[in-house]
Design a protein around this motif. Structure first.
Motif: not given
Length: 253
Positions: A28-31, A54-56, A87-94, A159-161
């Motif tokens: 979710l907060m990654g890249g 395109p989360v945002y 391969l997925g981490n966090s939301l990417g895994g979902h 913080y920016k998000v």
């Protein structure tokens, strides 16, 4: 190494190397920062691709994990990818799990690390307050076992998000969608090999979540990384890469 994103057909992505496809999905907060060490390690032997999800950028009404899975399918079709290791981490895994249910014919195997889909304690139960950089710093550090992994640059990104109204509305919508879309009753339908690489000290998707995934996924293996939080490939990249390499060898990739 600095990887340069490609912009094509409405997609933004990193692509390095040739061979068997490893497709990486950030959280979710990654890249890119989430997967940089994995790309660097595996690009010499594999075709490593990281699409920026395109989360945002989605309309609020369609912001959710299923929409990201559909976006992923469009990307995989556009790139004409087959036999993908996802391969997925966090939301990417979902997102990976939803995709695996919808399009198993496109995948060879999956690797999940700190995946949502069963339970997620996002931000330690409270959302970062806007304007308080110290609070954002504290919540970013919560992601890791070692708070030093939450670099000033990473804290600045978060913080920016959370201080951008457009982004924060979609962030909350995506988090709610992930909670609503529980995968417990569907995991038994996923028969491809799955490697679970989990931080033993993950506070966001705790160890019992990994145990439940392992129990419910028919063809899964579970590996622990000690003194490690929610993003194993960032906090212990060498150990993560070692375990990933072992899994790829095991499935003959």
């Amino acid at each position: 190494m600095s990887f340069v994103p490609k912009e094509e057909h409405g997609f933004s992505y990193i692509e390095e190397g040739e061979g068997q496809v490893l497709l990486l999905l950030h959280g979710l907060m990654g890249g890119l920062s989430n997967w940089e060490e994995v790309i660097e390690e595996f690009r010499h032997k594999y075709r490593v691709i990281l699409p920026f999800l395109p989360v945002y950028d989605l309309p609020v009404i369609t912001t959710g994990v299923k929409t990201l899975s559909k976006y992923l399918h469009k990307f995989i079709k556009y790139k004409k990818l087959e036999n993908v290791i996802l391969l997925g981490n966090s939301l990417g895994g979902h997102v990976a799990l939803i995709y695996a249910l919808a399009h198993p014919e496109k995948l060879r195997a999956m690797v999940l690390s700190g995946s949502s889909g069963l339970y997620e304690n996002a931000f330690g139960g409270s959302f970062p307050r806007r304007e308080s950089r110290e609070f954002v710093k504290e919540k970013t550090e919560y992601t890791f076992y070692d708070p030093k992994v939450a670099t000033p640059e990473l804290v600045d990104e978060v913080y920016k998000v959370v201080n951008d109204r457009h982004s924060v509305i979609r962030l909350l919508a995506m988090a709610k969608s992930a909670i609503r879309h529980n995968m417990k009753n569907d995991l038994h339908k996923i028969h491809m090999p799955v490697s679970l690489i989990w931080g033993k000290n993950d506070k966001i998707t705790p160890p019992e979540v990994a145990d439940e995934f392992h129990q419910l996924l028919p063809d899964s293996e579970l590996h622990w990384i000690d003194k490690c939080g929610h993003a194993a490939m960032m906090e212990h990249p060498q150990e993560f890469n070692r375990l990933l390499k072992g899994f790829l060898e095991k499935i003959g990739a």
